[in-house]
Design a protein around this motif. Structure first.
Motif, PDB file in Angstrom:
ATOM      1  N   SER A  47       0.840  -1.200   0.000  1.00  0.00           N
ATOM      2  CA  SER A  47       0.000   0.000   0.000  1.00  0.00           C
ATOM      3  C   SER A  47       0.878   1.254   0.000  1.00  0.00           C
ATOM      4  O   SER A  47       1.604   1.510   0.970  1.00  0.00           O
ATOM      5  CB  SER A  47      -0.920   0.002   1.229  1.00  0.00           C
ATOM      6  OG  SER A  47      -1.547   1.253   1.376  1.00  0.00           O
ATOM      7  N   ARG A  48       0.812   2.028  -1.049  1.00  0.00           N
ATOM      8  CA  ARG A  48       1.626   3.237  -1.130  1.00  0.00           C
ATOM      9  C   ARG A  48       1.266   4.230  -0.039  1.00  0.00           C
ATOM     10  O   ARG A  48       2.133   4.930   0.495  1.00  0.00           O
ATOM     11  CB  ARG A  48       1.453   3.886  -2.505  1.00  0.00           C
ATOM     12  CG  ARG A  48       2.053   3.076  -3.654  1.00  0.00           C
ATOM     13  CD  ARG A  48       1.972   3.847  -4.959  1.00  0.00           C
ATOM     14  NE  ARG A  48       2.599   3.102  -6.042  1.00  0.00           N
ATOM     15  CZ  ARG A  48       2.696   3.552  -7.287  1.00  0.00           C
ATOM     16  NH1 ARG A  48       2.197   4.755  -7.588  1.00  0.00           N
ATOM     17  NH2 ARG A  48       3.278   2.831  -8.219  1.00  0.00           N
ATOM     18  N   THR A  49      -0.002   4.287   0.277  1.00  0.00           N
ATOM     19  CA  THR A  49      -0.450   5.217   1.313  1.00  0.00           C
ATOM     20  C   THR A  49       0.161   4.865   2.663  1.00  0.00           C
ATOM     21  O   THR A  49       0.694   5.732   3.365  1.00  0.00           O
ATOM     22  CB  THR A  49      -1.987   5.198   1.425  1.00  0.00           C
ATOM     23  OG1 THR A  49      -2.553   5.566   0.171  1.00  0.00           O
ATOM     24  CG2 THR A  49      -2.462   6.168   2.504  1.00  0.00           C
ATOM     25  N   LEU A  50       0.091   3.566   3.022  1.00  0.00           N
ATOM     26  CA  LEU A  50       0.631   3.143   4.314  1.00  0.00           C
ATOM     27  C   LEU A  50       2.153   3.249   4.343  1.00  0.00           C
ATOM     28  O   LEU A  50       2.742   3.598   5.373  1.00  0.00           O
ATOM     29  CB  LEU A  50       0.197   1.705   4.612  1.00  0.00           C
ATOM     30  CG  LEU A  50      -1.309   1.489   4.764  1.00  0.00           C
ATOM     31  CD1 LEU A  50      -1.614   0.027   5.033  1.00  0.00           C
ATOM     32  CD2 LEU A  50      -1.876   2.354   5.890  1.00  0.00           C
ATOM     33  N   LYS A  67       3.969   5.407   2.642  1.00  0.00           N
ATOM     34  CA  LYS A  67       4.302   6.823   2.716  1.00  0.00           C
ATOM     35  C   LYS A  67       4.135   7.355   4.129  1.00  0.00           C
ATOM     36  O   LYS A  67       4.921   8.187   4.589  1.00  0.00           O
ATOM     37  CB  LYS A  67       3.423   7.618   1.740  1.00  0.00           C
ATOM     38  CG  LYS A  67       3.791   9.083   1.625  1.00  0.00           C
ATOM     39  CD  LYS A  67       2.953   9.781   0.580  1.00  0.00           C
ATOM     40  CE  LYS A  67       3.349  11.243   0.450  1.00  0.00           C
ATOM     41  NZ  LYS A  67       2.527  11.944  -0.583  1.00  0.00           N
ATOM     42  N   LYS A  68       3.117   6.858   4.825  1.00  0.00           N
ATOM     43  CA  LYS A  68       2.887   7.286   6.208  1.00  0.00           C
ATOM     44  C   LYS A  68       3.835   6.602   7.190  1.00  0.00           C
ATOM     45  O   LYS A  68       3.898   6.993   8.356  1.00  0.00           O
ATOM     46  CB  LYS A  68       1.440   6.999   6.608  1.00  0.00           C
ATOM     47  CG  LYS A  68       0.415   7.853   5.890  1.00  0.00           C
ATOM     48  CD  LYS A  68      -0.997   7.523   6.368  1.00  0.00           C
ATOM     49  CE  LYS A  68      -2.032   8.406   5.693  1.00  0.00           C
ATOM     50  NZ  LYS A  68      -3.407   8.076   6.143  1.00  0.00           N
ATOM     51  N   GLY A  69       4.517   5.551   6.725  1.00  0.00           N
ATOM     52  CA  GLY A  69       5.447   4.837   7.595  1.00  0.00           C
ATOM     53  C   GLY A  69       4.780   3.923   8.596  1.00  0.00           C
ATOM     54  O   GLY A  69       5.373   3.614   9.636  1.00  0.00           O
ATOM     55  N   VAL A  70       3.558   3.476   8.285  1.00  0.00           N
ATOM     56  CA  VAL A  70       2.821   2.643   9.245  1.00  0.00           C
ATOM     57  C   VAL A  70       2.564   1.236   8.707  1.00  0.00           C
ATOM     58  O   VAL A  70       1.829   0.471   9.333  1.00  0.00           O
ATOM     59  CB  VAL A  70       1.478   3.304   9.632  1.00  0.00           C
ATOM     60  CG1 VAL A  70       1.714   4.627  10.330  1.00  0.00           C
ATOM     61  CG2 VAL A  70       0.587   3.487   8.413  1.00  0.00           C
ATOM     62  N   ARG A 113       0.995  -1.939  10.869  1.00  0.00           N
ATOM     63  CA  ARG A 113      -0.264  -2.596  10.530  1.00  0.00           C
ATOM     64  C   ARG A 113      -0.070  -4.101  10.369  1.00  0.00           C
ATOM     65  O   ARG A 113      -0.923  -4.899  10.776  1.00  0.00           O
ATOM     66  CB  ARG A 113      -0.829  -1.999   9.247  1.00  0.00           C
ATOM     67  CG  ARG A 113      -1.216  -0.536   9.354  1.00  0.00           C
ATOM     68  CD  ARG A 113      -2.482  -0.323  10.154  1.00  0.00           C
ATOM     69  NE  ARG A 113      -2.841   1.077  10.249  1.00  0.00           N
ATOM     70  CZ  ARG A 113      -3.545   1.740   9.344  1.00  0.00           C
ATOM     71  NH1 ARG A 113      -3.990   1.110   8.264  1.00  0.00           N
ATOM     72  NH2 ARG A 113      -3.826   3.017   9.493  1.00  0.00           N
ATOM     73  N   LYS A 144      10.360   9.727  12.065  1.00  0.00           N
ATOM     74  CA  LYS A 144       9.641  10.875  11.515  1.00  0.00           C
ATOM     75  C   LYS A 144      10.398  12.172  11.761  1.00  0.00           C
ATOM     76  O   LYS A 144      10.405  13.072  10.916  1.00  0.00           O
ATOM     77  CB  LYS A 144       8.241  10.956  12.137  1.00  0.00           C
ATOM     78  CG  LYS A 144       7.292   9.865  11.660  1.00  0.00           C
ATOM     79  CD  LYS A 144       5.924  10.001  12.312  1.00  0.00           C
ATOM     80  CE  LYS A 144       4.984   8.916  11.815  1.00  0.00           C
ATOM     81  NZ  LYS A 144       3.638   9.012  12.456  1.00  0.00           N
ATOM     82  N   GLN A 152      13.269  12.358   9.289  1.00  0.00           N
ATOM     83  CA  GLN A 152      12.807  12.586   7.923  1.00  0.00           C
ATOM     84  C   GLN A 152      12.173  13.960   7.727  1.00  0.00           C
ATOM     85  O   GLN A 152      12.082  14.444   6.602  1.00  0.00           O
ATOM     86  CB  GLN A 152      11.793  11.504   7.534  1.00  0.00           C
ATOM     87  CG  GLN A 152      12.393  10.109   7.436  1.00  0.00           C
ATOM     88  CD  GLN A 152      11.355   9.048   7.141  1.00  0.00           C
ATOM     89  OE1 GLN A 152      10.153   9.266   7.318  1.00  0.00           O
ATOM     90  NE2 GLN A 152      11.806   7.883   6.698  1.00  0.00           N
ATOM     91  N   ASP A 153      11.767  14.595   8.813  1.00  0.00           N
ATOM     92  CA  ASP A 153      11.113  15.898   8.730  1.00  0.00           C
ATOM     93  C   ASP A 153      12.168  16.988   8.495  1.00  0.00           C
ATOM     94  O   ASP A 153      12.962  17.304   9.371  1.00  0.00           O
ATOM     95  CB  ASP A 153      10.333  16.189  10.014  1.00  0.00           C
ATOM     96  CG  ASP A 153       9.457  17.423   9.893  1.00  0.00           C
ATOM     97  OD1 ASP A 153       9.565  18.137   8.868  1.00  0.00           O
ATOM     98  OD2 ASP A 153       8.666  17.685  10.811  1.00  0.00           O
TER      99      ASP A 153
END
Length: 286
Positions: free
Chosen positions: A78-81, A83-86, A90, A196, A199-200
């Motif tokens: 999942s690209r969304t997950l 990208k969010k790093g989760v 999950r 995070k 990476q921020d």
């Protein structure tokens, strides 16, 4: 696969008079609705030490997880997950059998043990990957064996002035200032917080990795838990105390790692390399 109807094709079947009827063939059917994914028990590097009282893993030496399925593979793609790093979070929460356990509250070493076990049962004991030589940049193929990890239980800290508490924390007496610094072990949530922050790009002017870790694992100083006391201690800790504290935390931290000796095929550079436990770790031959 469909069966051929030999009887109709051959014009019927002739049975001799008084012959016994042919045996009835019964087929055993598999009901997929009753299939249960197999599970395995994963030994925890912490052996349940370092968790506060009341935590489901306090005093537990192993945790039960399911084998990975297509559901978990979908999570990892999942690209969304991602990208969010989760994505990893999950997957671990999906695999763990005891849903009372929040995988974010698990110690980092215990989470990594789960990752290795899940990857090994899903794709085999060998992790094959391509490594970029840190010396010349050449691409090299390397295989790591997952069933022979290096496990440290965080139980060899006699050379440091460390006292375990009944809260799952550790009191470290610093050699220079003589301050007693209470520390806890880092969890999955702490690890995500650090990633995070690194990476921020907006946090360039804030604390680096060393100070950020200290803010996470220091609980109190001389039993003072106020944030201003902890912040002042961290920002004014002399270098000998800071180094001692970091080494002490490393000594009582249980961990698991997969590593191997690397030699570049192009330049001959040699060093020990450790496998990072990111989302890419799950995919074979990458």
């Amino acid at each position: 696969m469909s069966r051929r109807n030999n009887e109709s094709r051959m014009g019927g079947t002739h049975m001799p008079e008084h012959a016994d009827p042919p045996p009835q063939v019964t087929e055993k059917t598999f009901d997929p609705l009753h299939f249960v994914a197999p599970t395995e028990f994963v030994e925890l590097p912490s052996k349940g030490q370092g968790y506060p009282q009341g935590h489901p893993l306090c005093g537990q030496e192993a945790v039960e997880i399911r084998f990975m399925t297509a559901k978990e593979e979908d999570i990892l793609t999942s690209r969304t997950l991602l990208k969010k790093g989760v994505a990893i979070e999950r997957v671990l929460q999906s695999l763990i059998k005891d849903k009372n356990i929040d995988v974010g509250s698990m110690l980092v070493g215990d989470r990594n043990a789960m990752l290795v076990a899940a990857r090994s049962s899903a794709y085999g004991e060998w992790y094959k990957t391509t490594i970029t030589c840190p010396s010349c940049g050449a691409q090299n193929k390397k295989a790591f064996k997952l069933t022979e990890p290096d496990v440290y239980h965080g139980d060899n800290f006699e050379e440091y002035d460390i006292q375990k508490t009944d809260r799952g924390t550790f009191n470290v007496t610093l050699p220079y200032s003589k301050l007693i610094v209470e520390c806890r072990l880092l969890t999955g949530k702490d690890e995500m917080t650090l990633v995070k922050k690194i990476q921020d790009k907006k946090n360039k002017e804030k604390d680096g990795l060393v100070l950020s870790q200290m803010h996470l694992y220091i609980v109190s100083v001389n039993e003072y838990t106020e944030p201003q006391v902890v912040d002042y201690t961290i920002n004014n800790m002399v270098a000998p105390d800071s180094r001692y504290l970091r080494n002490a935390v490393n000594a009582f931290t249980p961990r698991l790692k997969i590593s191997g000796d690397f030699e570049c095929n192009s330049c001959g550079h040699e060093q020990e390399l450790e496998v990072p436990f990111g989302a890419d770790f799950f995919w074979p031959d990458r």
